[in-house]
Design an enzyme around this catalytic site. Structure first.
Site, PDB file in Angstrom:
ATOM      1  N   CYS A 226      60.496  62.296  41.180  1.00 34.73           N
ATOM      2  CA  CYS A 226      61.233  63.389  40.745  1.00 34.73           C
ATOM      3  C   CYS A 226      62.007  63.942  41.760  1.00 34.73           C
ATOM      4  O   CYS A 226      61.607  65.164  42.454  1.00 34.73           O
ATOM      5  CB  CYS A 226      60.352  64.447  40.036  1.00 34.73           C
ATOM      6  SG  CYS A 226      60.982  65.860  39.251  1.00 34.73           S
TER       7      CYS A 226
ATOM      8  N   CYS B  74      62.232  68.051  41.463  1.00 30.67           N
ATOM      9  CA  CYS B  74      61.064  68.802  41.865  1.00 30.67           C
ATOM     10  C   CYS B  74      61.090  68.400  43.361  1.00 30.67           C
ATOM     11  O   CYS B  74      60.682  69.711  44.053  1.00 30.67           O
ATOM     12  CB  CYS B  74      59.598  67.821  41.342  1.00 30.67           C
ATOM     13  SG  CYS B  74      59.555  67.296  39.801  1.00 30.67           S
ATOM     14  N   ASP B  75      61.317  67.477  44.122  1.00 27.59           N
ATOM     15  CA  ASP B  75      60.955  67.620  45.391  1.00 27.59           C
ATOM     16  C   ASP B  75      62.522  67.265  46.303  1.00 27.59           C
ATOM     17  O   ASP B  75      62.070  67.527  47.659  1.00 27.59           O
ATOM     18  CB  ASP B  75      60.212  66.095  45.795  1.00 27.59           C
ATOM     19  CG  ASP B  75      58.826  66.245  45.064  1.00 27.59           C
ATOM     20  OD1 ASP B  75      58.183  67.313  44.696  1.00 27.59           O
ATOM     21  OD2 ASP B  75      58.300  65.196  44.595  1.00 27.59           O
TER      22      ASP B  75
END
Ligand code: NAP
Length: 330
Positions: free
Chosen positions: A151, A154-155
């Site tokens: 992701c 997300c990261d």
């Protein structure tokens, strides 16, 4: 031998942001929810109690945590908050569902311990699992937060990835979306694709390809993931010539699709869409079966964020509460 217990008002299956948020709302509404949190397993990717957040290190985009929080910590907070109001968590999977079509007769859920659990209302919140290539070093560095992730949203913005060469595997819309997002931080973003043309829509392709630091490596698969504690690079194999080359990257984002965790629903009568996600009726959380609701990634192939899953969990609990009241389950 199978055992059966008295009917619960509400059983929630799944313990990611959707499941725990549903539990917080349901518990405060005195529905005494029972959450089946699941047990760790590897098929088809790591399915974990706590959901996909257990595979991310730092969560920086969930509102209310200005300094970030780890996925583990966040899920522990969600659980604690749900338990504070009387939620009961059970460490087992639901492996089969026999949903009732008869008003007043509860649904029967069969656990991995061969127990039959009865519930008047059920919220399905089992999530979706990111597909992985399946290489041992890929999974090792994904679990340890060593630079492999499924992701980018997300990261990708983590400091370790700033001004570094990064790679995205896949040729669909998700790969293009994630790769375009990463071009804002990375020195170069390589898309590694196994064929010589992309599956992604033209507009998504152009969005990525128009960035000055975008590069596509055609006809390549990742043969191995390199690095002990942190990712140092990948070993690529050309699908035409079989030639192997090393590519130095500090982040590797796998974007080769998701699989909804709905195998246990096959044959249950719950309507799934063509991709296997739970089909919802309109804007609420109701499935095609009365008293069966769904929330989070298991019913959402589009947004897949912790905060959207949590929102859907809230909706499902409110819908379940109304349904139970209308059906005189107190
Ligand atoms: P997808 O369309 O199924 O694409 C998966 C990609 O991964 C394909 O290019 C596929 O290669 C590749 N792939 C699959 N398995 C692989 C493996 N083992 N090794 C290497 N490559 C592999 O999945 P998606 O991109 O996640 O999209 C899912 C759905 O969501 C689509 O309908 C998409 O349009 C939609 N979506 C829309 C948006 C948007 O409009 N904003 C954003 C994201 C997703 P091949 O091409 O060779 O099969």
């Amino acid at each position: 031998m199978s055992t059966t217990t008295a009917a619960h008002k509400l059983v929630i299956i799944g313990s990611g942001p959707a499941g725990w948020t549903a539990a917080i709302y349901a518990a405060r509404a005195q529905l005494e929810p029972v959450v089946y949190v699941g047990v760790p397993k590897q098929d088809p990717g790591p399915v974990l109690p706590g959901g996909q957040l257990m595979l991310t290190t730092e969560v920086e985009n969930y509102p209310g945590f200005p300094d970030g929080i780890t996925g583990h910590e966040m899920m522990a907070h969600f659980q604690k908050q749900a338990e504070r109001f009387g939620t009961r968590a059970v460490g087992a999977d639901i492996v089969r569902c026999e949903f009732s079509r008869t008003p007043g007769r509860p649904h029967a859920l069969i656990t991995s311990d061969d127990e039959t659990v009865l519930a008047h209302a059920v919220i399905l919140a089992t999530g979706a699992v990111a597909n992985w290539i399946g290489l041992p070093n890929e999974m090792r560095l994904a679990r340890s937060g060593g630079g492999v992730s499924a992701c980018a949203v997300c990261d990708g913005a983590l400091p370790a990835f700033r001004n570094q060469p990064l790679a995205v595997v896949g040729g669909g819309d998700t790969a293009m979306e994630e790769a375009s997002y990463l071009t804002k931080f990375a020195s170069t973003v390589y898309v590694i694709h196994r064929r010589d043309s992309l599956r992604a829509s033209r507009i998504m392709q152009e969005r990525f390809l128009s960035r000055p630091n975008a590069k596509v490596l055609w006809n390549k698969v990742v043969h191995d993931v390199l690095g002990e504690r942190y990712l140092e690079g990948v070993l690529l194999e050309d699908t035409v010539t079989r030639e192997r080359t090393r590519l130095d990257v500090k982040g590797l984002f796998i974007a080769i699709g998701h699989t909804p965790a709905t195998k246990f629903l096959i044959g249950s009568g719950v309507e799934l869409d063509v991709a296997g996600y739970v089909a919802l009726r309109g804007r609420n959380s109701q499935t095609n079966l009365p008293g069966v609701f769904a929330a989070g990634d298991v019913a959402d192939s589009q947004y897949r964020q912790a905060v959207t899953a949590a929102g859907m969990g809230c909706v499902a609990a409110l819908d379940a509460e109304r349904w139970l009241a209308a059906n005189q389950v107190h």
